[in-house]
Design a protein around this motif. Structure first.
Motif, PDB file in Angstrom:
ATOM      1  N   LYS A 260     -26.317 -30.081 -32.402  1.00  0.00           N
ATOM      2  CA  LYS A 260     -27.273 -30.965 -33.071  1.00  0.00           C
ATOM      3  C   LYS A 260     -26.504 -31.879 -34.010  1.00  0.00           C
ATOM      4  O   LYS A 260     -25.498 -31.478 -34.608  1.00  0.00           O
ATOM      5  N   VAL A 261     -26.995 -33.103 -34.155  1.00  0.00           N
ATOM      6  CA  VAL A 261     -26.378 -34.086 -35.047  1.00  0.00           C
ATOM      7  C   VAL A 261     -27.414 -34.485 -36.094  1.00  0.00           C
ATOM      8  O   VAL A 261     -28.566 -34.794 -35.756  1.00  0.00           O
ATOM      9  N   THR A 262     -27.012 -34.460 -37.352  1.00  0.00           N
ATOM     10  CA  THR A 262     -27.935 -34.879 -38.401  1.00  0.00           C
ATOM     11  C   THR A 262     -27.259 -35.915 -39.292  1.00  0.00           C
ATOM     12  O   THR A 262     -26.039 -36.042 -39.316  1.00  0.00           O
ATOM     13  N   THR A 263     -28.089 -36.611 -40.034  1.00  0.00           N
ATOM     14  CA  THR A 263     -27.591 -37.439 -41.119  1.00  0.00           C
ATOM     15  C   THR A 263     -28.517 -37.256 -42.303  1.00  0.00           C
ATOM     16  O   THR A 263     -29.488 -36.504 -42.231  1.00  0.00           O
ATOM     17  N   VAL A 264     -28.217 -37.946 -43.413  1.00  0.00           N
ATOM     18  CA  VAL A 264     -28.730 -37.501 -44.709  1.00  0.00           C
ATOM     19  C   VAL A 264     -29.995 -38.209 -45.177  1.00  0.00           C
ATOM     20  O   VAL A 264     -30.384 -38.077 -46.339  1.00  0.00           O
ATOM     21  N   SER A 265     -30.632 -38.956 -44.285  1.00  0.00           N
ATOM     22  CA  SER A 265     -31.975 -39.483 -44.577  1.00  0.00           C
ATOM     23  C   SER A 265     -32.609 -39.930 -43.266  1.00  0.00           C
ATOM     24  O   SER A 265     -31.898 -40.331 -42.334  1.00  0.00           O
ATOM     25  N   PRO A 266     -33.932 -39.859 -43.169  1.00  0.00           N
ATOM     26  CA  PRO A 266     -34.595 -40.279 -41.923  1.00  0.00           C
ATOM     27  C   PRO A 266     -34.337 -41.740 -41.579  1.00  0.00           C
ATOM     28  O   PRO A 266     -34.116 -42.078 -40.402  1.00  0.00           O
ATOM     29  N   ASN A 267     -34.347 -42.614 -42.575  1.00  0.00           N
ATOM     30  CA  ASN A 267     -34.166 -44.033 -42.280  1.00  0.00           C
ATOM     31  C   ASN A 267     -32.742 -44.340 -41.825  1.00  0.00           C
ATOM     32  O   ASN A 267     -32.528 -45.176 -40.940  1.00  0.00           O
ATOM     33  N   TYR A 268     -31.741 -43.658 -42.401  1.00  0.00           N
ATOM     34  CA  TYR A 268     -30.359 -43.867 -41.953  1.00  0.00           C
ATOM     35  C   TYR A 268     -30.194 -43.395 -40.508  1.00  0.00           C
ATOM     36  O   TYR A 268     -29.461 -44.015 -39.730  1.00  0.00           O
ATOM     37  N   ALA A 269     -30.908 -42.341 -40.119  1.00  0.00           N
ATOM     38  CA  ALA A 269     -30.867 -41.891 -38.720  1.00  0.00           C
ATOM     39  C   ALA A 269     -31.397 -42.990 -37.803  1.00  0.00           C
ATOM     40  O   ALA A 269     -30.833 -43.245 -36.729  1.00  0.00           O
ATOM     41  N   ARG A 270     -32.466 -43.652 -38.220  1.00  0.00           N
ATOM     42  CA  ARG A 270     -33.009 -44.767 -37.410  1.00  0.00           C
ATOM     43  C   ARG A 270     -32.016 -45.930 -37.359  1.00  0.00           C
ATOM     44  O   ARG A 270     -31.813 -46.545 -36.305  1.00  0.00           O
ATOM     45  N   GLU A 271     -31.384 -46.238 -38.496  1.00  0.00           N
ATOM     46  CA  GLU A 271     -30.414 -47.341 -38.534  1.00  0.00           C
ATOM     47  C   GLU A 271     -29.212 -47.057 -37.627  1.00  0.00           C
ATOM     48  O   GLU A 271     -28.672 -47.974 -36.998  1.00  0.00           O
ATOM     49  N   LEU A 272     -28.809 -45.797 -37.543  1.00  0.00           N
ATOM     50  CA  LEU A 272     -27.651 -45.448 -36.717  1.00  0.00           C
ATOM     51  C   LEU A 272     -27.915 -45.647 -35.225  1.00  0.00           C
ATOM     52  O   LEU A 272     -26.970 -45.687 -34.426  1.00  0.00           O
ATOM     53  N   LEU A 273     -29.161 -45.766 -34.853  1.00  0.00           N
ATOM     54  CA  LEU A 273     -29.511 -46.008 -33.448  1.00  0.00           C
ATOM     55  C   LEU A 273     -29.562 -47.498 -33.117  1.00  0.00           C
ATOM     56  O   LEU A 273     -29.870 -47.872 -31.996  1.00  0.00           O
ATOM     57  N   THR A 274     -29.267 -48.348 -34.095  1.00  0.00           N
ATOM     58  CA  THR A 274     -29.263 -49.797 -33.871  1.00  0.00           C
ATOM     59  C   THR A 274     -27.830 -50.310 -33.866  1.00  0.00           C
ATOM     60  O   THR A 274     -26.935 -49.742 -34.505  1.00  0.00           O
ATOM     61  N   ASP A 275     -27.620 -51.399 -33.162  1.00  0.00           N
ATOM     62  CA  ASP A 275     -26.290 -52.003 -33.084  1.00  0.00           C
ATOM     63  C   ASP A 275     -25.832 -52.441 -34.468  1.00  0.00           C
ATOM     64  O   ASP A 275     -24.667 -52.263 -34.846  1.00  0.00           O
ATOM     65  N   LEU A 276     -26.736 -53.006 -35.273  1.00  0.00           N
ATOM     66  CA  LEU A 276     -26.389 -53.544 -36.583  1.00  0.00           C
ATOM     67  C   LEU A 276     -26.026 -52.451 -37.575  1.00  0.00           C
ATOM     68  O   LEU A 276     -25.094 -52.595 -38.365  1.00  0.00           O
ATOM     69  N   GLY A 277     -26.755 -51.331 -37.531  1.00  0.00           N
ATOM     70  CA  GLY A 277     -26.588 -50.319 -38.573  1.00  0.00           C
ATOM     71  C   GLY A 277     -25.753 -49.121 -38.189  1.00  0.00           C
ATOM     72  O   GLY A 277     -25.656 -48.162 -38.958  1.00  0.00           O
ATOM     73  N   SER A 278     -25.095 -49.164 -37.023  1.00  0.00           N
ATOM     74  CA  SER A 278     -24.471 -47.940 -36.493  1.00  0.00           C
ATOM     75  C   SER A 278     -22.987 -47.826 -36.771  1.00  0.00           C
ATOM     76  O   SER A 278     -22.366 -46.844 -36.359  1.00  0.00           O
ATOM     77  N   HIS A 279     -22.382 -48.829 -37.413  1.00  0.00           N
ATOM     78  CA  HIS A 279     -20.933 -48.812 -37.661  1.00  0.00           C
ATOM     79  C   HIS A 279     -20.160 -48.655 -36.348  1.00  0.00           C
ATOM     80  O   HIS A 279     -19.119 -47.993 -36.305  1.00  0.00           O
ATOM     81  N   GLY A 280     -20.694 -49.245 -35.280  1.00  0.00           N
ATOM     82  CA  GLY A 280     -20.016 -49.189 -33.988  1.00  0.00           C
ATOM     83  C   GLY A 280     -20.276 -47.942 -33.182  1.00  0.00           C
ATOM     84  O   GLY A 280     -19.698 -47.762 -32.109  1.00  0.00           O
ATOM     85  N   LEU A 281     -21.170 -47.064 -33.657  1.00  0.00           N
ATOM     86  CA  LEU A 281     -21.429 -45.792 -32.974  1.00  0.00           C
ATOM     87  C   LEU A 281     -22.721 -45.816 -32.151  1.00  0.00           C
ATOM     88  O   LEU A 281     -23.153 -44.770 -31.664  1.00  0.00           O
ATOM     89  N   HIS A 282     -23.297 -46.979 -32.001  1.00  0.00           N
ATOM     90  CA  HIS A 282     -24.636 -47.124 -31.427  1.00  0.00           C
ATOM     91  C   HIS A 282     -24.792 -46.406 -30.093  1.00  0.00           C
ATOM     92  O   HIS A 282     -25.677 -45.562 -29.914  1.00  0.00           O
ATOM     93  N   GLU A 283     -23.912 -46.715 -29.131  1.00  0.00           N
ATOM     94  CA  GLU A 283     -24.087 -46.151 -27.787  1.00  0.00           C
ATOM     95  C   GLU A 283     -23.952 -44.631 -27.798  1.00  0.00           C
ATOM     96  O   GLU A 283     -24.702 -43.911 -27.147  1.00  0.00           O
ATOM     97  N   ARG A 284     -22.975 -44.120 -28.549  1.00  0.00           N
ATOM     98  CA  ARG A 284     -22.752 -42.678 -28.597  1.00  0.00           C
ATOM     99  C   ARG A 284     -23.958 -41.961 -29.201  1.00  0.00           C
ATOM    100  O   ARG A 284     -24.368 -40.899 -28.729  1.00  0.00           O
ATOM    101  N   LEU A 285     -24.539 -42.553 -30.238  1.00  0.00           N
ATOM    102  CA  LEU A 285     -25.681 -41.917 -30.906  1.00  0.00           C
ATOM    103  C   LEU A 285     -26.953 -42.029 -30.081  1.00  0.00           C
ATOM    104  O   LEU A 285     -27.762 -41.100 -30.042  1.00  0.00           O
ATOM    105  N   VAL A 286     -27.138 -43.161 -29.404  1.00  0.00           N
ATOM    106  CA  VAL A 286     -28.324 -43.316 -28.555  1.00  0.00           C
ATOM    107  C   VAL A 286     -28.321 -42.252 -27.456  1.00  0.00           C
ATOM    108  O   VAL A 286     -29.366 -41.708 -27.092  1.00  0.00           O
ATOM    109  N   SER A 287     -27.131 -41.912 -26.959  1.00  0.00           N
ATOM    110  CA  SER A 287     -27.054 -40.877 -25.911  1.00  0.00           C
ATOM    111  C   SER A 287     -27.438 -39.496 -26.443  1.00  0.00           C
ATOM    112  O   SER A 287     -27.738 -38.597 -25.674  1.00  0.00           O
ATOM    113  N   ARG A 288     -27.438 -39.309 -27.778  1.00  0.00           N
ATOM    114  CA  ARG A 288     -27.812 -38.042 -28.393  1.00  0.00           C
ATOM    115  C   ARG A 288     -29.129 -38.138 -29.162  1.00  0.00           C
ATOM    116  O   ARG A 288     -29.404 -37.304 -30.037  1.00  0.00           O
TER     117      ARG A 288
END
Length: 472
Positions: free
Chosen positions: A208-236
């Motif tokens: 399981k992968v978590t982060t430290v707020s619900p909104n940051y989790a949503r941002e990590l699924l976007t190209d703009l807010g993911s710090h380049g991790l978008h595709e990897r996180l979308v797959s999870r």
């Protein structure tokens, strides 16, 4: 459940930032809920200087192709929680945890890859079979990879939870500079252009992968807010969740805070004016109770919004206000703030440094607390500010969006802006000043709403409990 925290810092023991706050508060909250919790962390020089801890096993040996690693396991009981330390002087007997002054250690990839392997070796050596190993940030991101390829059978029923505290720090290193990993039979799939991104590996292999707020989790699924991790996180996506950090109200409480000249509460805000007077005095600002005071305590980095703040300082001081900024970091930001403070000594103060006393006094003495972050995975200062009746001015990102409600709403607790521009920040501050001057009664009501808001570690721990159960 038997839960093990693999983490690089724990507040009270050793701390460089907010990761340590979680490293203390979450294990304690889980322990209070009846879970069996242990911690494994490095035995840094700063710890060796404080504690002379006994070894609990014979010297341990880890083998990789062409290299032998030896380390001791030390132990202490801390708040009824067992803490095991990986003692490898070659890796951890240094003045800094991750860096020497301002520069990161060149071998951080090797140091913390070894630590991830040493955690697994430690648990076998003490015969502790965890249901969950909870890993934190890039420092332990290789542990899920190593566990996934472990052939001992010891971890057959162990799951991993990987928490991203700040996705901007990913642990990117050349594989040929990591002897501990470079001969691993399964490592090449993690290598791109000769480099390994540890955070990406943690995301790929954790249960399981978590982060430290619900909104940051949503941002990590976007190209703009993911710090380049978008595709990897979308797959999870199905295994990704955001659980808001709590606030330690035993340390941050204006009714008991040992650093304050006078204590106050939501029922009696009047002594807050004494805190303001003392803050103005210590900051060499005129003691003017009726002038709104904006405070800020943070690392002086681009992430914290100084690209928005510095361009508007000349406009801000045209208003009847005072500002106090406390922190260390980027030398260029320090220089700019220092020069501005010299030019405007009656309105603007800059304290280049950090002390707990000053941090607590700013939270209590300011009328507003400024956090115009570029991104903010969770943020704690806005929670402290709410508890102290110091109205937050924040950008609508990450955990700031989850915790501060804009003044325009009936349940407003602060002032929120969206656009990542200096103009948007200036407009938001002007809204805040207008509310302060034009409707003192409504402003006081907003302060009290903030003071009655609570973000507890008990609530966060219950969410993690549910996540652990879903993993196992």
């Amino acid at each position: 459940m038997n839960i093990v925290f693999a983490i690089s810092e724990v507040e009270e023991l050793v701390k460089t930032g907010g990761l340590a706050d979680v490293g203390k508060a979450l294990p304690l909250a889980l322990h209070a809920l009846g879970e069996s919790v242990s911690i494994v962390m490095p035995y840094y020089k700063v710890l060796a200087d404080q504690f002379d801890l006994a070894c609990v096993t014979e010297k341990q040996t880890l083998f990789t192709e062409g290299q032998v690693y030896q380390f001791d396991i030390r132990y202490m009981q801390w708040h009824d929680i067992p803490v095991y330390f990986v003692d490898s002087p070659e890796h951890f007997m240094r003045d800094g945890l991750y860096s020497n002054a301002y520069d990161a250690y060149d071998d951080n990839g090797e140091r913390f890859s070894f630590f991830s392997g040493a955690v697994l070796q430690t648990l076998q050596a003490i015969d502790k079979k965890p249901d969950i190993i909870h890993c934190h940030d890039w420092h332990t991101a290789m542990l899920p990879f190593l566990l996934a390829h472990d052939k001992s059978g010891f971890y057959a029923n162990t799951k991993t939870v990987f928490t991203i505290h700040n996705a901007a720090f990913q642990g990117v290193h050349r594989l040929d500079e990591i002897p501990f990993l470079r001969h691993h039979p399964n490592i090449l799939a993690q290598v791109h252009g000769g480099y390994i991104n540890m955070l990406q590996s943690g995301i790929e292999f954790a249960s399981k992968v978590t982060t430290v707020s619900p909104n940051y989790a949503r941002e990590l699924l976007t190209d703009l807010g993911s710090h380049g991790l978008h595709e990897r996180l979308v797959s999870r996506t199905n295994d990704l969740s955001g659980i808001l950090n709590g606030c330690d109200y035993t340390q941050w409480n204006p009714q008991t805070d040992k650093y304050l000249p006078e204590h106050y509460s939501a029922e009696n805000l009047h002594p807050k004016s004494t805190c303001k007077r003392v803050l103005q005095e210590k900051s060499n600002l005129p003691q003017q109770p009726s002038v709104p005071l904006i405070g800020m305590v943070c690392r002086l980095t681009e992430q914290k919004g100084f690209g928005y703040i510095l361009p508007i300082l000349d406009e801000l001081v045209k208003h009847n206000l005072q500002m106090v900024i406390v922190g260390t970091g980027d030398p260029k930001v320090c220089m700019d703030l220092g020069e501005f403070a010299q030019q405007h000594p009656t309105q603007f103060a800059f304290i280049n440094g950090f002390s707990s006393e000053h941090a607590h006094l700013v939270e209590a003495g300011a009328d507003f607390f400024l956090m115009p972050s570029q991104f903010e995975p969770c943020g704690l200062n806005q929670m402290y500010s709410l508890a102290y009746g110091t109205v937050p001015i924040v950008r609508s990102v990450g955990g700031l969006k989850d915790t501060v409600v804009d003044h325009s709403h009936t349940d407003g607790t602060g002032f929120v802006f969206d656009d990542p521009t200096p103009c948007a920040l200036l407009s938001c501050i002007r809204r805040a000043l207008l509310a302060f001057y034009e409707d003192p009664a409504a402003f006081r009501a907003m302060q009290i709403r903030g003071m009655n808001t609570r973000f507890t570690w008990e609530s966060a721990a219950q969410s993690y409990q549910a996540l652990y159960k879903s993993a196992v």
